[in-house]
Design an enzyme around this catalytic site. Structure first.
Site, PDB file in Angstrom:
ATOM      1  N   SER A   1      73.102  23.355  33.380  1.00  0.00           N
ATOM      2  CA  SER A   1      72.556  21.520  32.607  1.00  0.00           C
ATOM      3  C   SER A   1      70.908  21.472  31.932  1.00  0.00           C
ATOM      4  O   SER A   1      70.541  20.910  31.448  1.00  0.00           O
ATOM      5  CB  SER A   1      73.313  20.464  33.675  1.00  0.00           C
ATOM      6  OG  SER A   1      72.738  20.323  34.666  1.00  0.00           O
TER       7      SER A   1
ATOM      8  N   THR B   1      74.966  19.914  37.801  1.00  0.00           N
ATOM      9  CA  THR B   1      74.836  18.426  38.743  1.00  0.00           C
ATOM     10  C   THR B   1      72.608  17.998  38.371  1.00  0.00           C
ATOM     11  O   THR B   1      72.602  16.406  37.855  1.00  0.00           O
ATOM     12  CB  THR B   1      74.624  18.713  39.850  1.00  0.00           C
ATOM     13  OG1 THR B   1      73.041  20.062  40.463  1.00  0.00           O
ATOM     14  CG2 THR B   1      76.065  19.127  40.252  1.00  0.00           C
ATOM     15  N   ASP B   2      72.381  19.793  37.328  1.00  0.00           N
ATOM     16  CA  ASP B   2      71.069  18.331  37.294  1.00  0.00           C
ATOM     17  C   ASP B   2      70.623  17.434  35.460  1.00  0.00           C
ATOM     18  O   ASP B   2      69.673  16.777  36.111  1.00  0.00           O
ATOM     19  CB  ASP B   2      69.735  20.120  36.955  1.00  0.00           C
ATOM     20  CG  ASP B   2      69.755  20.774  37.795  1.00  0.00           C
ATOM     21  OD1 ASP B   2      69.181  20.288  39.303  1.00  0.00           O
ATOM     22  OD2 ASP B   2      69.191  21.931  38.034  1.00  0.00           O
TER      23      ASP B   2
ATOM     24  N   THR C   1      76.663  24.716  37.738  1.00  0.00           N
ATOM     25  CA  THR C   1      76.409  25.774  39.273  1.00  0.00           C
ATOM     26  C   THR C   1      77.824  25.935  39.201  1.00  0.00           C
ATOM     27  O   THR C   1      78.654  26.708  40.354  1.00  0.00           O
ATOM     28  CB  THR C   1      76.540  25.296  40.376  1.00  0.00           C
ATOM     29  OG1 THR C   1      74.688  25.284  40.317  1.00  0.00           O
ATOM     30  CG2 THR C   1      76.381  26.427  41.743  1.00  0.00           C
TER      31      THR C   1
END
Length: 161
Positions: free
Chosen positions: A54, A83-84, A12
């Site tokens: 990710s 971030t995932d 992101t």
């Protein structure tokens, strides 16, 4: 720290919005421009190896991240990452010796007003300079041990696992 190696993988933090498609794509890494504008007092190089969300990262992608970091001559490494699955990648990197590796990202694209990207990058830069060798995650104003953190998708933040 005299030099920081930055490995970018997408996520992101580097997303850009395409108006004509109402769609997000991962664009060029933003971190070099951000650090340049801030006038940091250390040298850095940006090594863009992936432009992926990710959620789409594979074991091969994580092996590429690992081998890229292992090949770097400098001790201090910052990884921008979606971030995932940041926690999974951090755990994969945990056994790399002799380096301080900090992963960070953003919950909103760096190009957006009010993004957490610049704050997270600042936290990561401070962390990579002050922590002992190992792998860490910096998100939401905290430094996390990858073995003890998770992303709470409902609350859109990282928290103790």
């Amino acid at each position: 720290m005299q030099h920081l190696t930055i490995v970018t993988t997408g996520g992101t933090i580097d997303k850009i919005y395409f108006d004509d498609k109402s769609d997000y794509k991962i664009g060029a890494p933003q971190i070099g421009e951000i650090l340049g504008q801030l006038g940091v007092a250390f040298g850095f190089d940006v090594i863009p190896i992936l432009r992926k969300d990710s959620l789409h990262m594979t074991a091969e992608d994580r092996a590429l991240i690992r081998s890229t970091i292992e090949a770097q001559p400098h001790r201090h490494v910052l990884v921008t990452h979606g971030t995932d699955t940041m926690v999974e990648t951090a755990r994969e990197l945990a056994s790399i010796p002799g380096k301080v590796i900090v992963l960070t990202g953003a919950l909103n694209p760096a190009r957006f007003q009010g993004s957490d990207a610049v704050f997270n990058i600042g936290c990561a830069v401070a962390a990579v300079q002050t922590l002992p060798d190992g792998v860490y995650i910096t998100m939401n104003g905290r430094v996390w041990d990858p073995a003890k953190v998770r992303k709470n998708r409902d609350a859109n933040r990282f928290e103790q696992a």
